[in-house]
Design a protein around this motif. Structure first.
Motif, PDB file in Angstrom:
ATOM      1  N   GLU A  82       0.840  -1.208   0.000  1.00 40.85           N
ATOM      2  CA  GLU A  82       0.000   0.000   0.000  1.00 40.85           C
ATOM      3  C   GLU A  82       0.871   1.252   0.000  1.00 40.85           C
ATOM      4  O   GLU A  82       0.589   2.223  -0.710  1.00 40.85           O
ATOM      5  N   ASN A 140       3.895   1.594  -1.270  1.00 36.64           N
ATOM      6  CA  ASN A 140       4.454   1.759  -2.610  1.00 36.64           C
ATOM      7  C   ASN A 140       3.410   2.172  -3.635  1.00 36.64           C
ATOM      8  O   ASN A 140       3.670   3.002  -4.503  1.00 36.64           O
ATOM      9  N   ARG A 141       2.211   1.613  -3.532  1.00 35.35           N
ATOM     10  CA  ARG A 141       1.127   1.992  -4.448  1.00 35.35           C
ATOM     11  C   ARG A 141       0.812   3.476  -4.307  1.00 35.35           C
ATOM     12  O   ARG A 141       0.701   4.202  -5.297  1.00 35.35           O
ATOM     13  N   CYS A 181       2.748   5.824  -3.061  1.00 32.60           N
ATOM     14  CA  CYS A 181       3.895   6.658  -3.441  1.00 32.60           C
ATOM     15  C   CYS A 181       3.996   6.838  -4.948  1.00 32.60           C
ATOM     16  O   CYS A 181       4.662   7.765  -5.413  1.00 32.60           O
ATOM     17  N   ASP A 182       3.328   5.986  -5.714  1.00 29.93           N
ATOM     18  CA  ASP A 182       3.271   6.161  -7.167  1.00 29.93           C
ATOM     19  C   ASP A 182       2.354   7.308  -7.560  1.00 29.93           C
ATOM     20  O   ASP A 182       2.409   7.787  -8.688  1.00 29.93           O
ATOM     21  N   ASN A 183       1.504   7.748  -6.642  1.00 30.61           N
ATOM     22  CA  ASN A 183       0.543   8.826  -6.912  1.00 30.61           C
ATOM     23  C   ASN A 183       1.233  10.172  -6.710  1.00 30.61           C
ATOM     24  O   ASN A 183       1.502  10.580  -5.584  1.00 30.61           O
ATOM     25  N   GLU A 184       1.508  10.863  -7.784  1.00 29.81           N
ATOM     26  CA  GLU A 184       2.216  12.147  -7.734  1.00 29.81           C
ATOM     27  C   GLU A 184       1.430  13.225  -6.992  1.00 29.81           C
ATOM     28  O   GLU A 184       2.013  14.198  -6.523  1.00 29.81           O
ATOM     29  N   TYR A 221       9.837   8.790   2.500  1.00 32.19           N
ATOM     30  CA  TYR A 221       9.999   7.673   1.577  1.00 32.19           C
ATOM     31  C   TYR A 221       9.527   8.135   0.205  1.00 32.19           C
ATOM     32  O   TYR A 221       8.403   8.621   0.079  1.00 32.19           O
ATOM     33  N   ARG A 222      10.397   8.024  -0.774  1.00 29.12           N
ATOM     34  CA  ARG A 222      10.079   8.396  -2.150  1.00 29.12           C
ATOM     35  C   ARG A 222       9.453   9.795  -2.241  1.00 29.12           C
ATOM     36  O   ARG A 222       8.452  10.008  -2.890  1.00 29.12           O
ATOM     37  N   LYS A 244       7.796  11.466  -0.110  1.00 28.25           N
ATOM     38  CA  LYS A 244       6.519  11.625   0.599  1.00 28.25           C
ATOM     39  C   LYS A 244       6.788  11.615   2.097  1.00 28.25           C
ATOM     40  O   LYS A 244       7.647  10.889   2.587  1.00 28.25           O
TER      41      LYS A 244
END
Length: 167
Positions: free
Chosen positions: A62, A64-65, A67-70, A130-131, A133
């Protein structure tokens, strides 16, 4: 208490709210609703809401999913921060954080101690990056969520996102 710096006016932070629980549903997730309400009242957006099982692989998936959302700036997890065998949120998230904000957990436990006494030592609330965020991991109780948001997250959320260069 004064704020050491002023934030730029009109900045809205877009957050994801993730409840980690083996038993809560959208109907019974009082803490998740409270986080969303407090964010909205403060002028921020809730861009995503989910409930995930207290399983490290599901928590990390969840994370990682999302964190893909800009569009998302911050992810707020609630639940699974204690020391019971099923409390795995801290372990799942801390293994991935690229930077930690130790002051968040330290101050949260100090504030909790003021309210609940020595039981505050069992909290593994944490925060970090993280990433690109902001990641916050809070206990699942509504009182802990209210304390963390009102005393720590909401006063600093805009500043922290600005520091990441996201706004």
């Amino acid at each position: 208490m004064s704020i050491p710096h002023s934030d730029l006016p009109g900045i809205t932070v877009c957050c994801a709210v993730i409840t980690v629980s083996d038993t809560r549903t959208t109907a019974t997730d009082k803490s998740g609703r409270l986080i969303q309400q407090l964010l909205s009242t403060a002028g921020h957006q809730v861009g995503s809401y989910a409930i995930v099982k207290d399983e490290p692989t599901q928590i990390q998936a969840e994370l990682n999913r999302l964190c893909d959302n800009e569009n998302l700036d911050a992810l707020i997890f609630s639940g699974g921060t204690g020391i019971a065998p099923r409390d795995t949120t801290y372990d799942a998230l801390s293994a991935l954080l690229e930077k930690t904000l130790p002051g968040f957990g330290e101050i949260f436990r100090w504030l909790s101690y003021q309210e609940i006494g020595s039981r505050a030592i069992a909290s593994r609330a944490t925060a970090g990056i993280y990433r690109r965020k902001l990641i916050f991991s809070l206990p699942g109780s509504s009182n802990a969520v209210k304390l963390a948001l009102e005393k720590l997250l909401l006063p600093e959320l805009t500043h922290l996102v600005t520091q990441l260069g996201k706004k």
